[in-house]
Scaffold this motif. Structure first.
Motif, PDB file in Angstrom:
ATOM      1  N   MET A 284       0.851  -1.192   0.000  1.00 27.39           N
ATOM      2  CA  MET A 284       0.000   0.000   0.000  1.00 27.39           C
ATOM      3  C   MET A 284       0.887   1.243   0.000  1.00 27.39           C
ATOM      4  O   MET A 284       1.870   1.306   0.732  1.00 27.39           O
ATOM      5  N   LYS A 285       0.469   2.222  -0.787  1.00 25.40           N
ATOM      6  CA  LYS A 285       1.252   3.455  -0.820  1.00 25.40           C
ATOM      7  C   LYS A 285       0.425   4.603  -0.228  1.00 25.40           C
ATOM      8  O   LYS A 285      -0.709   4.824  -0.632  1.00 25.40           O
ATOM      9  N   ALA A 286       1.014   5.309   0.736  1.00 28.13           N
ATOM     10  CA  ALA A 286       0.314   6.429   1.371  1.00 28.13           C
ATOM     11  C   ALA A 286       1.009   7.737   1.020  1.00 28.13           C
ATOM     12  O   ALA A 286       2.240   7.809   0.997  1.00 28.13           O
ATOM     13  N   LEU A 287       0.195   8.752   0.726  1.00 27.26           N
ATOM     14  CA  LEU A 287       0.715  10.091   0.470  1.00 27.26           C
ATOM     15  C   LEU A 287       0.202  10.977   1.601  1.00 27.26           C
ATOM     16  O   LEU A 287      -1.008  11.088   1.804  1.00 27.26           O
ATOM     17  N   ILE A 288       1.127  11.579   2.363  1.00 28.26           N
ATOM     18  CA  ILE A 288       0.710  12.357   3.538  1.00 28.26           C
ATOM     19  C   ILE A 288       1.040  13.844   3.346  1.00 28.26           C
ATOM     20  O   ILE A 288       2.194  14.198   3.085  1.00 28.26           O
ATOM     21  N   PHE A 289       0.034  14.682   3.494  1.00 27.40           N
ATOM     22  CA  PHE A 289       0.230  16.136   3.527  1.00 27.40           C
ATOM     23  C   PHE A 289       0.266  16.546   4.995  1.00 27.40           C
ATOM     24  O   PHE A 289      -0.591  16.131   5.771  1.00 27.40           O
TER      25      PHE A 289
END
Ligand code: NDP
Length: 302
Positions: free
Chosen positions: A1-6
């Motif tokens: 799973m790939k997470a993109l966090i702002f």
């Protein structure tokens, strides 16, 4: 799973990044200044972007399953002058708009957008119990949260599951607790205001676990209260903090003084909010720190 966090460089973001990396996620953090944030060696990839740079490059979302948006101008750092209030609101709304626009342009859309919000959504409520079905309040923070949430929910039109996490007072290695601890260390700790106001807190470890739980559990949709199941009154919070630190809790800071020093920002400390995490409990989430004393011991005795 790939997470993109702002907002992954902040207090909650750093803890969340560790939680996701240790669960085997590939993590990218979007930051206005990744060098300054010192992300090297954290295991997360850093990406530089800010609203002033223009639209969010759509390729940033390639292969991303989970987007987590925590970014926004700090609410507790500066007196709420009109320009600061605008920055608090605009930073949140504009970043969320940019994320939603980038999602719209994806051929393969992410599974879920988890967007931060705050229990400030509900406004002051005295002793009444607050659940996710309690309507919004009318003060400044309530309006910020409503505008922020509204933008996030627009991603639903692209078929993305949207979870809005209404976060309580997060206790951990930074944030509110770090500031509250200082006077106790010097034997001058005590409650703020009358001490009768309800404080809805959550251990940062439970918050990051809750965010991961919401990301992985497809039944969860819409607003979710992120607070421990046992909110406490401010005076009980301070008594417990004093006990755990081996210090007295005896010197109250009067509400009028907080108002003079902090202006409208003092609402955050004096407003009473007794929030219950109904939805996440119904979905089977187990808090590791449901009780304040254990949570404080874990943090302070580390
Ligand atoms: P932090 O202030 O520690 O981190 C927020 C992040 O947002 C920063 O790391 C920064 O990333 C980015 N940011 C800050 N200012 C701006 C700006 N003007 N424009 C764009 N980006 C900005 O916050 P927390 O980790 O404590 O909280 C995360 C979110 O959760 C916040 O939005 C907060 O309002 C909300 N929340 C937090 C609570 C708490 O108790 N901590 C309680 C309730 C809600 P960078 O500099 O890398 O771009």
């Amino acid at each position: 799973m790939k997470a993109l966090i702002f907002g992954g460089t902040g207090f909650i973001g750093r803890n969340l990044c560790n939680e996701l990396l240790s669960a085997g996620y590939k993590v990218s953090i979007v930051s206005r200044n990744p060098q300054k944030a010192g992300l090297s060696g954290s295991g997360a990839e850093a990406v530089e972007w800010s609203v002033s740079a223009g639209a969010l490059p759509v390729e940033l979302l390639d292969g991303v399953t989970v987007i987590i948006n925590l970014a926004g101008e700090s609410i507790g750092n500066r007196r709420w002058t009109q320009p600061v209030k605008e920055e608090i609101l605009n930073s949140r709304v504009q970043i969320t708009q940019a994320i939603v626009n980038a999602i719209k342009q994806q051929r393969v859309i992410p599974k879920v957008l988890i967007n931060a919000s705050a229990i400030g959504f509900y406004g002051p409520r005295g002793d009444a119990e607050i659940t996710e079905s309690t309507p919004a309040g009318h003060d400044f923070l309530a309006k910020v949260c409503q505008a922020w949430e509204e933008e996030a929910f627009k991603a639903q039109t692209s078929g993305v599951r949207v979870v809005v996490v209404r976060i309580g007072v997060v206790i951990g290695d930074a944030g509110a607790l770090a500031r509250m601890k200082a006077p106790f260390r010097f034997y001058v700790g005590g409650p703020l205001g009358t001490g009768a106001q309800w404080m809805s807190w959550i251990h940062v470890k439970d918050l990051t676990r809750l965010i991961r739980f919401a990301a992985e559990n497809e039944n969860i949709n819409g607003p979710v209260n992120a607070t421990a199941p046992e909110p406490v009154r401010m005076k009980d919070f301070c008594n417990t903090l004093g006990q755990v630190m081996g210090r007295p809790s005896w010197l109250p800071v009067p509400g009028f003084l907080l108002k003079v020093v902090l202006g409208e920002m003092s609402d955050m400390l004096l407003n009473s909010q007794r929030v219950l995490p109904d939805k996440i409990l119904k979905e089977g989430f187990l808090f590791r720190f449901p009780v304040l004393k254990n949570a404080l011991e874990d943090i302070i005795q580390q």
